[in-house]
Design a protein around this motif. Structure first.
Motif, PDB file in Angstrom:
ATOM      1  N   HIS A  58       0.903  -1.243   0.099  1.00 46.10           N
ATOM      2  CA  HIS A  58       0.020  -0.078  -0.051  1.00 46.10           C
ATOM      3  C   HIS A  58       0.806   1.195  -0.152  1.00 46.10           C
ATOM      4  O   HIS A  58       1.439   1.603   0.661  1.00 46.10           O
ATOM      5  CB  HIS A  58      -0.815  -0.045   0.955  1.00 46.10           C
ATOM      6  CG  HIS A  58      -1.772  -1.144   1.141  1.00 46.10           C
ATOM      7  ND1 HIS A  58      -3.276  -0.773   0.480  1.00 46.10           N
ATOM      8  CD2 HIS A  58      -1.840  -2.336   1.964  1.00 46.10           C
ATOM      9  CE1 HIS A  58      -3.855  -2.032   0.662  1.00 46.10           C
ATOM     10  NE2 HIS A  58      -3.120  -2.875   1.400  1.00 46.10           N
ATOM     11  N   THR A  60      -0.015   4.096   0.818  1.00 49.65           N
ATOM     12  CA  THR A  60      -0.504   4.881   1.827  1.00 49.65           C
ATOM     13  C   THR A  60       0.430   4.650   3.116  1.00 49.65           C
ATOM     14  O   THR A  60       0.355   5.460   4.000  1.00 49.65           O
ATOM     15  CB  THR A  60      -1.862   4.842   1.938  1.00 49.65           C
ATOM     16  OG1 THR A  60      -2.185   3.300   2.403  1.00 49.65           O
ATOM     17  CG2 THR A  60      -2.892   5.591   1.114  1.00 49.65           C
ATOM     18  N   GLU A 109     -12.189  -1.904   6.102  1.00 50.37           N
ATOM     19  CA  GLU A 109     -10.721  -1.502   5.693  1.00 50.37           C
ATOM     20  C   GLU A 109      -9.578  -2.254   6.033  1.00 50.37           C
ATOM     21  O   GLU A 109      -9.916  -2.557   7.149  1.00 50.37           O
ATOM     22  CB  GLU A 109     -10.481   0.032   5.787  1.00 50.37           C
ATOM     23  CG  GLU A 109      -9.419   0.619   5.151  1.00 50.37           C
ATOM     24  CD  GLU A 109      -9.397   2.217   5.262  1.00 50.37           C
ATOM     25  OE1 GLU A 109      -8.231   2.738   4.820  1.00 50.37           O
ATOM     26  OE2 GLU A 109     -10.208   2.892   5.639  1.00 50.37           O
ATOM     27  N   SER A 128      -6.186   1.973   2.800  1.00 47.75           N
ATOM     28  CA  SER A 128      -6.647   2.583   1.440  1.00 47.75           C
ATOM     29  C   SER A 128      -6.885   4.139   1.494  1.00 47.75           C
ATOM     30  O   SER A 128      -6.828   4.811   0.522  1.00 47.75           O
ATOM     31  CB  SER A 128      -7.947   2.060   1.261  1.00 47.75           C
ATOM     32  OG  SER A 128      -8.999   2.245   2.082  1.00 47.75           O
ATOM     33  N   THR A 129      -6.910   4.646   2.775  1.00 42.85           N
ATOM     34  CA  THR A 129      -7.274   6.197   2.761  1.00 42.85           C
ATOM     35  C   THR A 129      -5.914   6.847   3.331  1.00 42.85           C
ATOM     36  O   THR A 129      -5.647   8.030   2.980  1.00 42.85           O
ATOM     37  CB  THR A 129      -8.364   6.385   3.898  1.00 42.85           C
ATOM     38  OG1 THR A 129      -7.972   6.141   4.978  1.00 42.85           O
ATOM     39  CG2 THR A 129      -9.439   5.632   3.423  1.00 42.85           C
TER      40      THR A 129
END
Length: 177
Positions: A58, A60, A109, A128-129
């Motif tokens: 990821h 992020t 999530e 994801s954020t």
């Protein structure tokens, strides 16, 4: 080197370390009892903890990986209810032992749980954020944390935003707030 959000990670961590020391040194005179140990422990070159694959996958998570290149852990036990950013080895190798890897219920999530507070809340990075979530009152089922809307809060828009929150709480506490 600054992050994409303009934060200089080394400067921010150094400022938190300085404020934590100042907070600890003046604690007993302000509150009448001795403090627990407040620390910002720098990363050690010999730490062999390897980030799990779900984290590396990821984009992020890059801020969390960069953070752990600088710091091993932060412990601020007497600030509010206490804030704890877990050691790198616990964050990267602590799956299952109170460190959920996903949140379910109100929101679903993948997460990386990296901290907690004295009141029992967990702090996790949404993979994801990139947001930092404060999770309370949920149930750990395997590696998932099941939580209702009342127990799911966005604590900061990013990891660096969360660290800026800790810095600002230290500053306010030192000013008597």
């Amino acid at each position: 080197m600054a992050t994409t959000s303009g934060v200089n990670p080394n400067s921010l961590v150094d400022e938190i370390a300085r404020l934590a020391l100042e907070f600890q040194e003046g604690f007993e005179s302000r509150f009448g009892y001795p403090p627990d140990e407040h620390l910002v422990s720098k990363a050690q070159d010999d730490d062999t903890s390897i980030a799990p694959g779900n984290l590396l996958a990821h984009a992020t998570a890059k801020d969390l990986l960069r953070f752990y290149d600088i710091v091993d852990e932060i412990s601020l036990p007497d600030l509010d209810n206490g804030y704890f950013i877990h050691p790198r080895s616990v964050t990267f190798n602590g799956e299952g032992a109170g460190h959920p890897t996903e949140v379910r219920g109100y929101r679903s999530e993948e997460i990386c749980t990296f901290g907690s507070e004295g009141g029992g809340a967990l702090y996790a990075l949404g993979l994801s954020t990139g947001h930092v979530y404060r999770l309370t009152g949920g149930e750990l089922i395997g590696s998932a944390y099941s939580v209702e809307p009342s127990g799911f809060h966005t604590a900061a828009p990013s990891l660096w935003g969360f660290l800026e929150f800790l810095r600002d709480r230290l500053k306010k506490s030192l000013m008597g707030d």
